[in-house]
Design a protein around this motif. Structure first.
Motif, mmCIF file in Angstrom:
data_model
loop_
_atom_site.group_PDB
_atom_site.id
_atom_site.type_symbol
_atom_site.label_atom_id
_atom_site.label_comp_id
_atom_site.label_asym_id
_atom_site.label_seq_id
_atom_site.Cartn_x
_atom_site.Cartn_y
_atom_site.Cartn_z
ATOM 1 N N GLY A 38 -29.846 -25.181 5.966
ATOM 2 C CA GLY A 38 -29.495 -25.636 4.627
ATOM 3 C C GLY A 38 -28.686 -24.604 3.874
ATOM 4 O O GLY A 38 -27.988 -23.786 4.456
ATOM 5 N N LYS A 39 -28.796 -24.620 2.562
ATOM 6 C CA LYS A 39 -28.026 -23.708 1.724
ATOM 7 C C LYS A 39 -28.469 -22.269 1.951
ATOM 8 O O LYS A 39 -29.657 -21.996 2.136
ATOM 9 C CB LYS A 39 -28.211 -24.072 0.249
ATOM 10 C CG LYS A 39 -27.725 -25.454 -0.130
ATOM 11 C CD LYS A 39 -28.068 -25.764 -1.579
ATOM 12 C CE LYS A 39 -29.555 -25.798 -1.812
ATOM 13 N NZ LYS A 39 -29.913 -26.203 -3.184
ATOM 14 N N SER A 79 -28.701 -30.152 -7.258
ATOM 15 C CA SER A 79 -29.170 -31.099 -6.247
ATOM 16 C C SER A 79 -30.692 -31.179 -6.221
ATOM 17 O O SER A 79 -31.385 -30.272 -6.666
ATOM 18 C CB SER A 79 -28.657 -30.707 -4.864
ATOM 19 O OG SER A 79 -29.412 -29.640 -4.333
ATOM 20 N N ASP A 107 -32.378 -31.148 -3.450
ATOM 21 C CA ASP A 107 -32.737 -30.691 -2.109
ATOM 22 C C ASP A 107 -34.122 -30.045 -2.153
ATOM 23 O O ASP A 107 -34.292 -28.983 -2.761
ATOM 24 C CB ASP A 107 -31.688 -29.683 -1.639
ATOM 25 C CG ASP A 107 -31.579 -29.608 -0.131
ATOM 26 O OD1 ASP A 107 -32.057 -30.524 0.547
ATOM 27 O OD2 ASP A 107 -30.995 -28.632 0.374
ATOM 28 N N THR A 142 -36.130 -27.948 -0.844
ATOM 29 C CA THR A 142 -36.397 -26.795 0.026
ATOM 30 C C THR A 142 -37.583 -25.953 -0.445
ATOM 31 O O THR A 142 -37.984 -25.012 0.243
ATOM 32 C CB THR A 142 -35.138 -25.921 0.127
ATOM 33 O OG1 THR A 142 -34.584 -25.724 -1.189
ATOM 34 C CG2 THR A 142 -34.079 -26.608 0.986
ATOM 35 N N SER A 165 -38.466 -37.449 1.949
ATOM 36 C CA SER A 165 -37.690 -36.421 1.249
ATOM 37 C C SER A 165 -38.498 -35.773 0.139
ATOM 38 O O SER A 165 -38.540 -34.545 0.022
ATOM 39 C CB SER A 165 -36.408 -37.021 0.665
ATOM 40 O OG SER A 165 -35.567 -37.523 1.668
ATOM 41 N N LYS A 166 -39.133 -36.576 -0.687
ATOM 42 C CA LYS A 166 -39.855 -36.034 -1.835
ATOM 43 C C LYS A 166 -41.361 -35.951 -1.607
ATOM 44 O O LYS A 166 -42.043 -35.210 -2.301
ATOM 45 C CB LYS A 166 -39.567 -36.894 -3.079
ATOM 46 C CG LYS A 166 -38.088 -36.933 -3.459
ATOM 47 C CD LYS A 166 -37.501 -35.545 -3.595
ATOM 48 C CE LYS A 166 -36.078 -35.565 -4.159
ATOM 49 N NZ LYS A 166 -35.099 -36.118 -3.207
ATOM 50 N N ALA A 201 -36.132 -33.883 3.717
ATOM 51 C CA ALA A 201 -34.982 -34.708 3.348
ATOM 52 C C ALA A 201 -34.033 -34.914 4.529
ATOM 53 O O ALA A 201 -33.426 -35.979 4.669
ATOM 54 C CB ALA A 201 -34.240 -34.069 2.181
ATOM 55 N N GLY A 202 -33.873 -33.896 5.364
ATOM 56 C CA GLY A 202 -32.945 -33.991 6.480
ATOM 57 C C GLY A 202 -33.380 -34.940 7.575
ATOM 58 O O GLY A 202 -32.561 -35.337 8.421
ATOM 59 N N ARG A 223 -34.226 -37.958 7.073
ATOM 60 C CA ARG A 223 -33.631 -39.219 6.653
ATOM 61 C C ARG A 223 -34.499 -40.431 6.997
ATOM 62 O O ARG A 223 -34.065 -41.369 7.662
ATOM 63 C CB ARG A 223 -32.211 -39.412 7.239
ATOM 64 C CG ARG A 223 -31.215 -38.324 6.953
ATOM 65 C CD ARG A 223 -31.120 -37.917 5.485
ATOM 66 N NE ARG A 223 -30.915 -39.058 4.604
ATOM 67 C CZ ARG A 223 -31.660 -39.271 3.512
ATOM 68 N NH1 ARG A 223 -32.656 -38.445 3.191
ATOM 69 N NH2 ARG A 223 -31.426 -40.316 2.754
ATOM 70 N N SER A 237 -32.991 -29.825 -11.183
ATOM 71 C CA SER A 237 -33.917 -29.907 -10.050
ATOM 72 C C SER A 237 -34.977 -28.821 -10.138
ATOM 73 O O SER A 237 -34.682 -27.663 -10.438
ATOM 74 C CB SER A 237 -33.155 -29.768 -8.730
ATOM 75 O OG SER A 237 -34.080 -29.669 -7.644
ATOM 76 N N ASP A 241 -35.899 -26.412 -5.720
ATOM 77 C CA ASP A 241 -35.143 -25.462 -4.908
ATOM 78 C C ASP A 241 -36.055 -24.345 -4.404
ATOM 79 O O ASP A 241 -37.220 -24.243 -4.798
ATOM 80 C CB ASP A 241 -33.992 -24.877 -5.735
ATOM 81 C CG ASP A 241 -32.757 -24.588 -4.895
ATOM 82 O OD1 ASP A 241 -32.918 -24.292 -3.689
ATOM 83 O OD2 ASP A 241 -31.641 -24.665 -5.430
#
Length: 420
Positions: free
Chosen positions: A48-49, A64, A66, A68, A247-248, A253-254, A256, A401, A404
């Protein structure tokens, strides 16, 4: 001049070790895996990021959803959620031909029902479980299933503002003749509609009920955030169509994967048909991984199986969210330039105690008189947010968000507190 490129080529070939000159062999060597790595770094999965290195990192933070934040929890669970899939497995399109959702893995169905029974946030008896590539695909499937094919006009799709910013975008993306976005449910006039009810609501965390009532109207309940880390579980939801996502709920989230709980068999069949035509089913590998993850969450609360000594996702998530909301409220107060919705609480049947709402997103308002575009103002200070006008609301509001990684969240809090 014309011969110069040829002479230069001959020079490079004959003098491969000349300083500053890279020969074709050297290029191939540079691209090859280095000794000791066997190409492992090149084949490693993405993470990810990139993380923030220090408080002086100049990259922007925020925006976002995301999730993480949950990485820290799953790093500590060992092999509880690990899965190995043999090369010959999950090759067929079909999973359970006797099920309405014929491409759904039976193990995924089982673990979805088990988790809802553990948490008590949704009824599963008498419901069809459907799987989708994220809950967004199932949202589109629900619009398809609920819209009459022979109607004179597209069915109006509405939601109470502030509404999730993707609702209008997804609804109108393909310019379907079956349905169209019609805006805020509070200002809608008509009998035929599909109302989207997100509760807890994205972006402001409010607990929502449908505001429209008509014999020809339908409701789709998006319960992506109705989990104990975000809100007290006050009742077992039993709506006609309910949408959820890993995801939540778990942070994956990845992967899907989303799922729907649907009462009516014909609606479930039409939603399944949409997914069939859209993607010819849903990745079995992702389903099996999601089933493993959901099973690991339930195991943590399985008292009979020794769950008291195991890792508990919702406890971890609740602690994190309580701490993050405390930090955010203190930062907003220190700044004096921002305000947040008042904190609310309720009796959580899952935790058997009174618990506060700690939404996955903060609905932040800029109170400075000289700022009308809060998102633009924050962007100038390296904080990325989503403007309120994307949610059908005032641009003085932004969505932030809360999910993160710790490093990014800490920098966000530091930057916000410094703004006056």
């Amino acid at each position: 001049v014309a011969a110069l490129p040829l002479l230069l080529h001959q020079y490079i070939v004959n003098q491969p070790h000349h300083p500053g000159v890279v020969s074709p062999d050297q290029q191939r060597h540079a691209c090859a895996p280095q000794p000791g790595t066997s190409g492992a770094a090149a084949r490693a999965p993405s993470t990810g990021k990139p993380s923030f290195t220090n408080a002086f990192d100049i990259r922007s933070v925020g925006c976002s959803g995301d999730p993480t934040m949950f990485e820290a929890f799953w790093r500590e669970t060992g092999d509880a959620a690990e899965l190995v899939i043999p090369g010959w497995q999950t090759m067929s399109y079909f999973s359970d031909v006797g099920n309405v959702c014929w491409f759904m893995e039976p193990l995924f169905d089982q673990q979805v029902r088990r988790l809802h029974r553990t948490v008590g946030n949704a009824a599963v008896d008498g419901y069809h479980v459907l799987v989708g590539t994220g809950s967004t695909q199932l949202f589109m499937a629900a619009l398809y299933a609920l819209s009459p094919a022979d109607a004179d006009q597209p069915t109006s799709v509405v939601s109470t503002a502030p509404y999730y910013s993707s609702y209008p975008a997804v609804t109108d993306f393909l310019r379907s003749g079956l349905f169209r976005w019609a805006g805020d449910a509070n200002s809608f006039v008509g009998d035929s509609y599909i109302e989207l009810v997100c509760s807890p609501n994205n972006p402001d965390g409010a607990i929502r009920d449908a505001v429209l009532s008509s014999g020809a109207g339908k409701a789709v309940h998006d319960l992506a955030y109705y989990w104990p880390q975000y809100t007290p579980i006050t009742r077992r939801a039993d709506h006609d169509i309910m949408l959820f996502t890993v995801s939540k709920s778990t942070g994956h989230a990845g992967t899907r994967i989303g799922w729907a709980l649907v009462k009516d068999r014909e609606v479930a069949r039409r939603m399944t048909k949409f997914v069939e035509l859209n993607t010819i089913g849903v990745s079995k590998d992702s389903q099996l991984r999601a089933a493993k993850v959901l099973g690991a969450v339930s195991d943590g609360y399985d008292v009979g199986g020794g769950g008291a000594s195991r890792h508990r996702l919702f406890d971890f998530g609740r602690r994190k969210m309580v701490e993050r909301w405390r930090m955010l409220r203190e930062a907003a107060a220190a700044s004096g330039a921002f305000s947040l919705p008042a904190e609310t609480s309720g009796q959580c049947n899952f935790a058997n105690e009174t618990a506060a709402n700690n939404p996955a997103f903060a609905w932040l308002r800029c109170d400075r008189e000289d700022v009308e575009d809060c998102a633009g103002f924050l962007r100038g200070h390296k904080i990325l947010t989503r403007s309120g006008n994307q949610f059908g609301a005032d641009p003085r509001y932004v969505r932030v968000s809360m999910l993160d990684r710790d490093d990014a969240y800490d920098i966000f809090i530091s930057r916000l507190a410094s703004l006056k």
